[in-house]
Design an enzyme around this catalytic site. Structure first.
Site, mmCIF file in Angstrom:
data_model
loop_
_atom_site.group_PDB
_atom_site.id
_atom_site.type_symbol
_atom_site.label_atom_id
_atom_site.label_comp_id
_atom_site.label_asym_id
_atom_site.label_seq_id
_atom_site.Cartn_x
_atom_site.Cartn_y
_atom_site.Cartn_z
ATOM 1 N N ALA A 196 39.863 78.800 -8.455
ATOM 2 C CA ALA A 196 40.559 77.877 -9.362
ATOM 3 C C ALA A 196 42.032 78.177 -9.562
ATOM 4 O O ALA A 196 42.763 77.339 -10.097
ATOM 5 C CB ALA A 196 39.855 77.874 -10.731
ATOM 6 N N HIS B 152 34.664 67.601 9.822
ATOM 7 C CA HIS B 152 35.889 67.688 9.017
ATOM 8 C C HIS B 152 36.961 68.514 9.717
ATOM 9 O O HIS B 152 37.659 69.295 9.092
ATOM 10 C CB HIS B 152 35.555 68.289 7.647
ATOM 11 C CG HIS B 152 36.693 68.297 6.675
ATOM 12 N ND1 HIS B 152 37.418 67.169 6.357
ATOM 13 C CD2 HIS B 152 37.246 69.300 5.949
ATOM 14 C CE1 HIS B 152 38.358 67.482 5.473
ATOM 15 N NE2 HIS B 152 38.281 68.768 5.217
ATOM 16 N N ASP C 202 39.535 63.083 4.520
ATOM 17 C CA ASP C 202 39.641 62.279 5.741
ATOM 18 C C ASP C 202 39.623 60.792 5.418
ATOM 19 O O ASP C 202 40.352 60.002 6.018
ATOM 20 C CB ASP C 202 38.484 62.618 6.692
ATOM 21 C CG ASP C 202 38.479 64.070 7.115
ATOM 22 O OD1 ASP C 202 39.567 64.648 7.231
ATOM 23 O OD2 ASP C 202 37.381 64.629 7.300
ATOM 24 N N ARG D 195 42.952 59.882 3.627
ATOM 25 C CA ARG D 195 44.027 59.729 4.620
ATOM 26 C C ARG D 195 43.868 58.426 5.388
ATOM 27 O O ARG D 195 44.841 57.685 5.595
ATOM 28 C CB ARG D 195 44.002 60.910 5.597
ATOM 29 C CG ARG D 195 44.579 62.193 5.035
ATOM 30 C CD ARG D 195 44.538 63.303 6.069
ATOM 31 N NE ARG D 195 45.216 64.500 5.562
ATOM 32 C CZ ARG D 195 44.770 65.733 5.729
ATOM 33 N NH1 ARG D 195 43.639 65.945 6.397
ATOM 34 N NH2 ARG D 195 45.439 66.762 5.240
#
Length: 311
Positions: A9, A177, A150, A153
């Protein structure tokens, strides 16, 4: 009560991702974990007026507490890709990190939904699955590889071609991916212009950042999109929630591929329905055939890593 734990995080993805998750009113507890700096990140986010109580944990000794009772675990932990670094290079570093985190998750929140962002996703998802199998708590409906960037985009690049507003786009992206495993389903006029850019969009960011990191902000946005969709399906029990995500699947079983990303309907138990691979044109069939050996190798690498660690 909904507890979300973000592992990694304090990093480039983890901080903006945690901010976006904090903004979702469905989250009542947000546990932030990293090796260092998480108490400060947690203190900062705790001043935001949304319901989630934020706690920060750091170091090996606090990982179990961060994960205890978590409903959703998001894993962006790991090192970013640098110029000239392949996803294989990333694997050598990130595989061990993901395995450690998965071991603790299997012990402390075995029923949690696990959203894996750490690259290479094609290999890290099988790592998490194999770890959960060893602990006897594997549920294929609850482990996801986040490939949403993906799609984000693809939607953006198609919108930029002047075909309409970006928000109206919903491009399906199947496969995996990374590189050639990313198979965007595009119209004929979009194929030549965008296929390579969608497959290697991450390289644009790595090059532009000139050694200062990889796609962090866009990945955080995409990761939060997936978490929000999961919350809608699990907490609100909304129907018809779909995401392209990399999961254990039979859709490419004929080619010997055990994990594959296609459209998945989410439900209260996680994966409710895996949609089949959509009809492919000749160009997309070539992309599919090129993706298969790479996917198989990536999956085998993840499985072999866990096997070798326990040998």
């Amino acid at each position: 009560m909904v507890k979300v734990a973000v592992l990694g995080a304090a990093g480039g993805i983890g901080q903006p991702l945690s901010l976006l998750v904090k903004s979702n009113p469905l989250v009542t507890e947000l546990a932030l974990y990293d090796i260092v700096n998480t108490p400060g990140v947690a203190a900062d986010l705790s001043h935001i007026s949304t319901p989630a109580k934020v706690t920060g944990y750091k170091g090996d000794t606090e990982l179990a507490a961060a994960l205890a009772g978590a409903d959703i675990v998001v894993i962006p932990a790991g090192v970013p890709r640098k110029p000239g670094m392949t996803r294989d290079d990333l694997f050598k570093i990130n595989a061990g990190i993901v395995q450690t985190l998965a071991n603790s998750a299997a012990k402390n929140c075995p029923k949690a939904f696990i959203a894996v962002i750490s690259n290479p996703v094609n290999s890290t998802v099988p790592i998490v699955a194999e770890v959960f199998k060893k602990h006897g708590v594997f549920d294929p409906k609850r482990i996801f590889g986040v490939t949403t960037l993906d799609i984000t985009r693809a939607n953006t690049f198609v919108g930029q071609l002047g075909k309409g507003e970006i928000k109206d786009k919903s491009v399906t992206v199947i496969g995996g991916h990374s590189g050639v495993t990313i198979i965007p389903i595009l119209s004929a006029e979009e194929i030549d212009a965008l296929t390579h850019r969608i497959q290697y969009g991450g390289d644009e960011v790595v090059k532009a950042k000139d050694g200062a990191g990889s796609a962090t902000l866009s990945m955080a946005y995409a990761g939060a999109q997936f978490v929000n969709a999961l919350l809608d399906a699990v907490v609100l029990k909304k129907s018809g929630i779909t995401q392209c995500t990399y999961v254990k699947s039979d859709v490419a079983a004929a080619e010997g591929v055990e994990y594959f990303s296609t459209v998945v309907e989410l439900g209260p138990e996680g994966v409710a329905k895996i949609h089949p691979i959509p009809p492919l044109n000749e160009h997309e069939k070539k992309l599919y055939l090129a993706a298969i050996p790479e996917l198989k190798a990536n999956i085998e690498k993840g499985v072999a890593f866990v096997t070798s660690q326990s040998a």
